[in-house]
Motif scaffolding. Structure first.
Motif, PDB file in Angstrom:
ATOM      1  N   UNK A   1       0.905  -1.121  -0.138  1.00  0.00           N
ATOM      2  CA  UNK A   1      -0.122  -0.031   0.031  1.00  0.00           C
ATOM      3  C   UNK A   1       0.877   1.255   0.081  1.00  0.00           C
ATOM      4  N   UNK A   2       1.843   1.324   0.674  1.00  0.00           N
ATOM      5  CA  UNK A   2       2.547   2.623   0.962  1.00  0.00           C
ATOM      6  C   UNK A   2       3.994   2.717   0.129  1.00  0.00           C
ATOM      7  N   UNK A   3       4.370   1.666  -0.589  1.00  0.00           N
ATOM      8  CA  UNK A   3       5.883   1.561  -1.109  1.00  0.00           C
ATOM      9  C   UNK A   3       5.504   1.204  -2.619  1.00  0.00           C
ATOM     10  N   UNK A   4       4.821   0.228  -2.839  1.00  0.00           N
ATOM     11  CA  UNK A   4       4.740  -0.222  -4.375  1.00  0.00           C
ATOM     12  C   UNK A   4       3.758   0.564  -5.038  1.00  0.00           C
ATOM     13  N   UNK A   5       3.799   0.443  -6.587  1.00  0.00           N
ATOM     14  CA  UNK A   5       3.126   1.162  -7.432  1.00  0.00           C
ATOM     15  C   UNK A   5       1.676   0.548  -7.574  1.00  0.00           C
ATOM     16  N   UNK A   6       0.454   1.345  -7.722  1.00  0.00           N
ATOM     17  CA  UNK A   6      -0.690   0.897  -7.963  1.00  0.00           C
ATOM     18  C   UNK A   6      -1.295   0.218  -6.770  1.00  0.00           C
ATOM     19  N   UNK A   7      -1.411   0.836  -5.701  1.00  0.00           N
ATOM     20  CA  UNK A   7      -1.842   0.225  -4.298  1.00  0.00           C
ATOM     21  C   UNK A   7      -3.279   0.026  -4.422  1.00  0.00           C
ATOM     22  N   UNK A   8      -4.116   0.934  -5.347  1.00  0.00           N
ATOM     23  CA  UNK A   8      -5.550   0.689  -5.503  1.00  0.00           C
ATOM     24  C   UNK A   8      -6.028  -0.595  -6.206  1.00  0.00           C
ATOM     25  N   UNK A   9      -5.082  -0.907  -7.266  1.00  0.00           N
ATOM     26  CA  UNK A   9      -5.379  -2.291  -7.812  1.00  0.00           C
ATOM     27  C   UNK A   9      -5.075  -3.307  -6.617  1.00  0.00           C
ATOM     28  N   UNK A  10      -3.973  -3.215  -6.002  1.00  0.00           N
ATOM     29  CA  UNK A  10      -3.687  -4.174  -5.003  1.00  0.00           C
ATOM     30  C   UNK A  10      -4.850  -4.398  -4.128  1.00  0.00           C
ATOM     31  N   UNK A  11      -5.242  -3.334  -3.444  1.00  0.00           N
ATOM     32  CA  UNK A  11      -6.536  -3.516  -2.627  1.00  0.00           C
ATOM     33  C   UNK A  11      -7.714  -4.153  -3.239  1.00  0.00           C
ATOM     34  N   UNK A  12      -7.957  -3.776  -4.491  1.00  0.00           N
ATOM     35  CA  UNK A  12      -9.136  -4.121  -5.415  1.00  0.00           C
ATOM     36  C   UNK A  12      -9.088  -5.651  -5.542  1.00  0.00           C
ATOM     37  N   UNK A  13      -7.849  -6.227  -5.514  1.00  0.00           N
ATOM     38  CA  UNK A  13      -7.768  -7.732  -5.574  1.00  0.00           C
ATOM     39  C   UNK A  13      -8.399  -8.409  -4.312  1.00  0.00           C
ATOM     40  N   UNK A  14      -8.189  -7.664  -3.253  1.00  0.00           N
ATOM     41  CA  UNK A  14      -9.060  -8.544  -2.009  1.00  0.00           C
ATOM     42  C   UNK A  14     -10.433  -8.906  -2.421  1.00  0.00           C
ATOM     43  N   UNK A  15     -11.080  -8.368  -3.298  1.00  0.00           N
ATOM     44  CA  UNK A  15     -12.465  -8.653  -3.702  1.00  0.00           C
ATOM     45  C   UNK A  15     -12.639  -9.897  -4.253  1.00  0.00           C
ATOM     46  N   UNK A  16     -11.791 -10.410  -4.918  1.00  0.00           N
ATOM     47  CA  UNK A  16     -11.811 -11.896  -5.327  1.00  0.00           C
ATOM     48  C   UNK A  16     -12.157 -12.738  -4.022  1.00  0.00           C
ATOM     49  N   UNK A  17     -11.251 -12.484  -2.905  1.00  0.00           N
ATOM     50  CA  UNK A  17     -11.388 -13.577  -1.858  1.00  0.00           C
ATOM     51  C   UNK A  17     -12.908 -13.079  -1.300  1.00  0.00           C
ATOM     52  N   UNK A  18     -13.426 -11.770  -1.132  1.00  0.00           N
ATOM     53  CA  UNK A  18     -14.652 -11.451  -0.589  1.00  0.00           C
ATOM     54  C   UNK A  18     -15.928 -11.986  -1.258  1.00  0.00           C
ATOM     55  N   UNK A  19     -15.490 -11.771  -2.632  1.00  0.00           N
ATOM     56  CA  UNK A  19     -16.773 -12.784  -3.488  1.00  0.00           C
ATOM     57  C   UNK A  19     -16.813 -14.028  -3.348  1.00  0.00           C
ATOM     58  N   UNK A  20     -15.787 -14.668  -3.119  1.00  0.00           N
ATOM     59  CA  UNK A  20     -15.818 -16.293  -3.034  1.00  0.00           C
ATOM     60  C   UNK A  20     -16.379 -16.608  -1.517  1.00  0.00           C
ATOM     61  N   UNK A  21     -16.490 -15.619  -0.682  1.00  0.00           N
ATOM     62  CA  UNK A  21     -16.859 -15.889   0.747  1.00  0.00           C
ATOM     63  C   UNK A  21     -17.929 -15.034   1.157  1.00  0.00           C
ATOM     64  N   UNK A  22     -18.779 -14.523   0.275  1.00  0.00           N
ATOM     65  CA  UNK A  22     -19.710 -13.441   0.455  1.00  0.00           C
ATOM     66  C   UNK A  22     -20.669 -13.765   1.443  1.00  0.00           C
ATOM     67  N   UNK A  23     -21.099 -15.299   1.499  1.00  0.00           N
ATOM     68  CA  UNK A  23     -22.254 -15.752   2.339  1.00  0.00           C
ATOM     69  C   UNK A  23     -21.778 -15.381   3.633  1.00  0.00           C
TER      70      UNK A  23
END
Length: 283
Positions: free
Chosen positions: A185-207
């Motif tokens: 989040x604080x050192x690498x490029x494109x932290x917004x895309x990195x954070x958005x990737x967590x949505x894959x886990x959220x989607x799989x466990x949305x129940x």
């Protein structure tokens, strides 16, 4: 022949049609954003990907819809590259927001929003955008976006507010810990895309109740900041596009009911709706 393109942050979908808008062939390339793609890179991409069996000089009209294309000064070098490659073509460049609106609403007026890594919305009059929401990016805004949802999830995870079983499952699947997340989040490029990737886990466990509530909270923020700001929003057609909108369609429908909007229209792939819009209007 006509050439249509819908370009997002990761890929561009190209479709070639005849003069009656019948599809002849399709191909895909990397995402092409004028903020990050040079004239040389665009030309190289076209040279590599354009179908060899077709002659680019036979393209008479190009319709390019892309992120970063709302201000003409930003995409002047794109126009030059397209003119170099499609020497005989009429070049038309539009924003991805207008593309989403035309694809989903065609010639009807309404409210259109894109929910992906970021978020944006507009009021569309059936031909052009007449009002845009104020978009402040993932640090100050983008409520309801993939980056926003991912940021909330990361905060819950690092503050040990996630259900322990869910937290353990996330760690086993991703190996993410405090050091890796803060570094990304604080050192690498494109932290917004990195954070958005967590949505894959959220989607799989949305129940899981905690994740459902997190997404519901985010979409409530999205409606307050990007939908109800438009006059008479309850009586206007509403279209929601983008990868996140399609992934969490059921929650968005319930949120729309809570805000008493019209039932949202969802589209999976804007390019075909864009072609249909131009077929209808012959523009």
């Amino acid at each position: 022949m006509y050439l249509f393109a819908d370009s997002g942050s990761t890929k561009t979908h190209w479709v070639i049609t005849d003069f009656e808008y019948n599809i002849l062939t399709e191909f895909k390339t990397i995402g092409l954003n004028p903020y990050f793609t040079s004239e040389q890179k665009l030309l190289a991409t076209l040279t590599e990907a354009f179908p060899q069996k077709l002659d680019p000089l036979k393209i008479e009209k190009l319709y390019f819809y892309g992120s970063g294309c709302s201000i003409e000064e930003n995409y002047y070098h794109f126009r030059q590259a397209f003119l170099d490659f499609f020497f005989n073509a009429e070049i038309n460049i539009f924003s991805d927001m207008l593309g989403a609106a035309r694809a989903s609403l065609k010639t009807d007026e309404g409210i259109c929003a894109i929910l992906g890594t970021g978020v944006n919305s507009c009021f569309y009059n059936g031909q052009a955008i007449k009002q845009n929401a104020i978009s402040l990016g993932y640090i100050l805004g983008d409520e309801g976006s993939g980056a926003y949802i991912g940021k909330l999830f990361a905060k819950f995870y690092l503050e040990k507010r996630l259900d322990p079983e869910l937290s353990d499952k996330f760690y086993l699947e991703t190996g993410e810990n405090k050091a890796s997340i803060l570094n990304a989040v604080y050192k690498n490029p494109n932290p917004n895309k990195y954070l958005a990737n967590f949505c894959h886990f959220i989607y799989k466990n949305i129940e899981h109740k905690q994740l459902t509530e997190l997404v519901e909270f985010s979409f409530n923020k999205f409606f307050k900041n990007y939908i109800v700001i438009f006059n008479d929003y309850e009586n206007k057609k509403l279209s929601l596009t983008g990868s996140l909108a399609n992934a969490f369609k059921d929650i968005l429908i319930k949120t729309a009911e809570n805000f008493e909007t019209q039932k949202p229209i969802f589209i999976d792939n804007p390019i075909y709706g864009i072609i249909e819009y131009h077929r209808i209007t012959n523009e």
